[in-house]
Design a protein around this motif. Structure first.
Motif, short mmCIF file in Angstrom:
data_model
loop_
_atom_site.label_atom_id
_atom_site.label_comp_id
_atom_site.label_asym_id
_atom_site.label_seq_id
_atom_site.Cartn_x
_atom_site.Cartn_y
_atom_site.Cartn_z
N LEU A 1 44.77 -6.93 2.85
CA LEU A 1 43.36 -6.72 2.60
C LEU A 1 43.15 -6.36 1.14
N VAL A 2 42.32 -7.14 0.46
CA VAL A 2 41.98 -6.87 -0.94
C VAL A 2 40.73 -6.01 -1.01
N ASP A 3 39.77 -6.33 -0.19
CA ASP A 3 38.55 -5.53 -0.01
C ASP A 3 38.11 -5.73 1.43
N PRO A 4 37.02 -5.13 1.86
CA PRO A 4 36.65 -5.24 3.28
C PRO A 4 36.37 -6.64 3.78
N TRP A 5 36.23 -7.61 2.87
CA TRP A 5 35.91 -8.97 3.31
C TRP A 5 36.91 -10.01 2.80
N THR A 6 37.92 -9.61 2.07
CA THR A 6 38.83 -10.55 1.45
C THR A 6 40.27 -10.27 1.87
N THR B 1 35.85 -13.34 4.56
CA THR B 1 35.54 -13.42 5.99
C THR B 1 34.53 -12.35 6.37
N ARG B 2 33.73 -12.66 7.36
CA ARG B 2 32.80 -11.67 7.89
C ARG B 2 33.52 -10.49 8.53
N SER B 3 34.56 -10.80 9.32
CA SER B 3 35.27 -9.75 10.05
C SER B 3 36.77 -9.98 9.99
N ILE B 4 37.51 -8.90 10.16
CA ILE B 4 38.96 -8.93 10.14
C ILE B 4 39.47 -8.16 11.35
N VAL B 5 40.48 -8.68 12.00
CA VAL B 5 41.15 -7.96 13.08
C VAL B 5 42.62 -7.80 12.70
N LEU C 1 37.51 2.45 9.68
CA LEU C 1 36.55 3.08 8.78
C LEU C 1 35.45 2.10 8.39
N TYR C 2 35.83 0.83 8.23
CA TYR C 2 34.87 -0.22 7.89
C TYR C 2 34.46 -0.94 9.18
N PRO C 3 33.17 -0.97 9.50
CA PRO C 3 32.73 -1.53 10.78
C PRO C 3 33.06 -3.01 10.98
N ASN C 4 33.41 -3.74 9.92
CA ASN C 4 33.76 -5.16 10.08
C ASN C 4 35.26 -5.38 10.17
N ILE C 5 36.06 -4.29 10.07
CA ILE C 5 37.51 -4.39 10.18
C ILE C 5 37.94 -3.69 11.46
N TRP D 1 32.23 -1.32 -2.97
CA TRP D 1 32.68 -2.72 -2.90
C TRP D 1 31.51 -3.67 -3.14
N THR D 2 31.82 -4.85 -3.64
CA THR D 2 30.82 -5.90 -3.84
C THR D 2 30.97 -6.94 -2.74
N ARG D 3 29.94 -7.08 -1.95
CA ARG D 3 29.99 -8.00 -0.81
C ARG D 3 29.86 -9.44 -1.30
N PRO D 4 30.64 -10.38 -0.74
CA PRO D 4 30.51 -11.80 -1.12
C PRO D 4 29.14 -12.34 -0.71
N ARG D 5 28.68 -13.33 -1.46
CA ARG D 5 27.41 -13.96 -1.11
C ARG D 5 27.55 -14.89 0.09
N SER D 6 28.73 -15.45 0.25
CA SER D 6 29.02 -16.30 1.41
C SER D 6 30.47 -16.06 1.82
N TYR D 7 30.84 -16.60 2.99
CA TYR D 7 32.16 -16.31 3.54
C TYR D 7 32.88 -17.60 3.90
N ASP D 8 34.20 -17.60 3.67
CA ASP D 8 35.00 -18.77 4.03
C ASP D 8 35.24 -18.84 5.53
N ARG D 9 35.32 -17.69 6.18
CA ARG D 9 35.65 -17.65 7.60
C ARG D 9 34.72 -16.67 8.32
N ASN D 10 34.60 -16.87 9.63
CA ASN D 10 33.93 -15.86 10.46
C ASN D 10 34.88 -14.73 10.82
#
Length: 720
Positions: free
Chosen positions: A348-353, A368-372, A540-544, A228-237
């Motif tokens: 979820l589109v990718d681990p941050w989107t 977003t940085r994290s997802i619940v 599986l993904y530590p931010n989800i 995956w390609t991580r975003p350079r910045s995030y819209d949400r925490n």
């Protein structure tokens, strides 16, 4: 025959080692006493000593003898950092491989033949990711290395893979221990003990596991996120999917600590508990209980009367109660708290989107940085032939389906003997339905003790419920007689089929986590009956993260809220400190009449797990307030550690049992025993005194009889 010979050889070598006093040389004291002699041998013939030392090290590791750590220290003390690391690293790996190979040769076939089916998930995991699992164990020694060697020999991992991963994985730890050994050799006085080099070297021994864990976590993250390609910045925490109990509390906590939070809900705010579960069912239970009390008013000195009511009005009240509670969970309230609430489906589109699809079909994507994930659960409908044709309702759909009925269904079948099925069966029976409750298991409420199940059955039977346990639902049928459709549930009992006619069928056989439609499968997030998470609620993904019914292992609203705290804090602050979810004290309640409430172990649990316990019981029929209220039935049952007042579990059956349980929940959470409860003043006359009297029963059973005998003599002496 060859395996027996090998086993005999190993046993002879181990016995010889201890018989010749080899164990004393594998201690720090033994190492220090022999350093001078070893140094002399090294000066005379370094290569020969290196080979001999390496050979002994290989033997120690291969035979799983205690002292490998001391051997590593010795390598540093004798040969220095470079050559000590080379010798220790290769010798440890060779010895570990020999131990691995021996376990495989001697035990693997026997273990796999006897336990292969149970080990199937483990074998599949090792076959798929064995190298990574082994690397984890080598880098962070949670288990002794000799156990890793032996256990891996029983698993389907190639010998060359085992050797290579062990060589690399143990290298960092070997360097730390060898370096400490170089300092050990230089201590020749008390002053040397506090030299910076020695202190730093031995400090590394303590710090290394922490550093290794951090490195391992970094490696795991790199591995998981590689595609995956991580975003350079995030819209949400934080983005939360689902506005039930878990989602609402997660979003609330996130907003309270000033994070930028978006809450996504596809249907109704408040989730199942507000709209279909806890709130409407308790409103119905209250109306049904009042109807029952009117029928039995003579018990209170009044004239018994048949309650006159409109079922439509009862259902209208249920919906009014939902509407009264709804503002607590409303969009407006959460937006006033600082939460952005979006109505739509989150995927979820990718681990941050996360892509949110609104009701009108429009979409937007937020990073977003994290997802619940707090998607909750839904009623499970068994795949019975004909069930769709005859029609059914669930604990979710009955509130709307029955809302326009002038009377409750005349003949009602409740399929399921768990808490939901029992609550609904009793309530509708009290409101006038002829209720048949069908349960495949030998008893209803099977998670409780047998006596609790029997009391529940008796309570439902008194209210007119035809409780049929040991009846397996087979199919649904319908027949037309004179233009009237008759519906039947066909069950099997004792080898024979029976037909149960009904006007309405409620499916209450359990709830299944909502796992589809959120993109979990696209990201490869494992799901079984729930979303698979670790102790920190990470997927599986530590931010989800996942919390609530979708994560399990409990399907309680209060547990969902409990998990939400951990999910929110770990998601927002886990890079500083993570918290494992605490499931040690989880209360539960079934709101039949009388109520059944429990926390901790039941007798059934304790016996299944082989946990020793003492049982203390107090009958609520002896309680003054219960007698005055006409509710003198039930009991308080407490399990404690034998000989001690520490509480292992409590079961209460009776009026307001769920409220009475709270005192024991508090006690267990904070380590308070029955002596503390006994020493607490309880208002008279209240039902809560039952808790104190239960503690008194325990105290009476543990009274110091010898001491009391001497006290009796003392009082006799005082009387002259």
């Amino acid at each position: 025959m060859k395996s027996l010979a090998l086993l005999a050889l190993v046993l002879v070598l181990v016995a010889g080692f201890f018989a010749l006093g080899g164990a004393k040389w594998l201690t720090l004291a033994g190492l220090k006493s022999g350093l001078d002699q070893l140094a002399a041998w090294k000066d005379a013939s370094p290569a020969l000593l290196g080979l001999a030392f390496g050979g002994v090290y290989v033997l120690v590791a291969a035979l799983s003898l205690p002292g490998a750590a001391v051997m590593t220290l010795a390598a540093g003390a004798i040969f220095g950092l470079f050559w000590g690391s080379v010798i220790a690293s290769f010798a440890a790996t060779l010895g570990a491989t020999l131990a691995f190979w021996s376990a495989r040769y001697l035990l693997r076939d026997w273990v796999q033949a006897g336990f292969g089916e149970r080990l199937k998930p483990v074998n599949e995991g090792i076959a798929r990711d064995g190298a990574f699992y082994l690397f984890t164990l080598r880098l962070v020694p949670l288990f002794p290395f000799f156990l890793v060697n032996l256990l891996m020999g029983l698993m389907p991992i190639r010998t060359l893979t085992f050797y290579g991963v062990s060589q690399i994985g143990m290298l960092a730890g070997t360097l730390v221990y060898v370096n400490a050994g170089t300092q050990l050799a230089q201590i020749d006085s008390l002053g040397g003990i506090v030299s910076p080099g020695v202190l730093l070297s031995f400090a590394l021994l303590g710090v290394f596991p922490l550093l290794a864990k951090a490195v391992l976590r970094w490696v795991q993250r790199r591995r998981v996120y590689a595609r995956w390609t991580r975003p350079r910045s995030y819209d949400r925490n934080l983005i939360v999917i689902g506005a039930g109990a878990a989602g609402l509390v997660t979003a609330y906590i996130g907003a309270a600590v000033k994070a930028k939070v978006t809450l996504v809900e596809a249907h109704k705010m408040g989730g199942d508990c507000l709209n279909y579960g806890c709130v409407p069912s308790k409103a119905l239970i209250k109306s049904a209980k009042l109807a029952s009390q009117m029928r039995h008013a003579d018990h209170y000195g009044l004239s018994a009367t048949a309650p006159q009511f409109s079922f439509r009005q009862i259902m209208a009240r249920v919906h009014a109660v939902i509407a009264a509670v709804a503002p607590h969970d409303s969009v407006e309230r959460y937006e006033s708290l600082g939460v952005e609430v979006l109505q739509g489906y989150g995927r979820l589109v990718d681990p941050w989107t996360v892509e949110i699809t609104a009701a009108d079909g429009s979409t937007q994507r937020l990073t977003t940085r994290s997802i619940v994930i707090a998607a909750g659960a839904q009623p499970f409908v068994p795949p019975l032939p004909g069930i769709e044709e005859v029609g059914y309702v669930t604990s979710d759909t009955l509130w709307d389906a029955f809302a326009k009925l002038d009377a409750p269904p005349a003949r009602l079948v409740v399929l399921g003997g768990g808490p939901i099925g029992c609550e609904l069966a009793q309530s509708f029976a009290r409101l006038g339905s002829a209720v048949t409750q069908v349960e495949m298991a030998p008893r209803i409420m099977g998670r409780e003790d047998a006596e609790v199940s029997e009391l529940a059955r008796q309570a439902l039977a008194r209210d007119g419920v035809d409780v049929r346990t040991g009846h397996k639902a087979l199919r649904c049928e319908s027949e037309d007689h004179g233009g009237v459709t008759h519906k039947y549930l066909v069950v099997e009992h004792g080898g024979a089929e029976q037909r149960i006619e009904f006007d309405a069928l409620i499916c209450a056989v359990g709830r299944a986590a909502r796992l589809k439609g959120y993109g979990l499968e696209d990201l490869g997030i494992p799901t079984e009956r729930t979303v698979v998470t670790n102790d920190y609620l990470e997927t599986l993904y530590p931010n989800i993260y996942a919390a609530g019914d979708v994560a399990g292992p409990y399907q309680f609203t209060h547990t969902a809220s409990h998990q939400a705290w951990y999910a929110a804090v770990n998601a927002l602050f886990g890079h500083f400190k993570r918290f494992k979810v605490d499931y040690s004290v989880i209360p539960s309640a079934t709101f039949i009449d009388p109520e059944v409430a429990r926390v901790g172990l039941s007798e059934q649990d304790a016996k299944e797990k082989g946990i020793a316990y003492e049982l203390t019981r107090y009958g609520i029929d002896e309680l003054d307030r219960a007698i005055a209220d006409g509710a003198a039935h039930g009991f308080v049952k407490v399990l404690t550690v034998p000989g001690k007042d520490r509480i292992l579990g409590v079961t209460i059956v009776g009026e307001h049992a769920a409220d009475l349980l709270a005192e024991f929940v508090l006690a267990m959470k904070h380590g308070l025993g029955l002596n503390k409860i006994l020493g607490t003043i309880h208002t008279y006359p209240t039902l809560a005194e039952a808790n104190k009297y239960a503690a008194g029963e325990w105290k009476r059973a543990h009274a110091p009889q010898r001491l009391l005998a001497w006290v009796q003599r003392y009082h006799a002496w005082r009387r002259g």
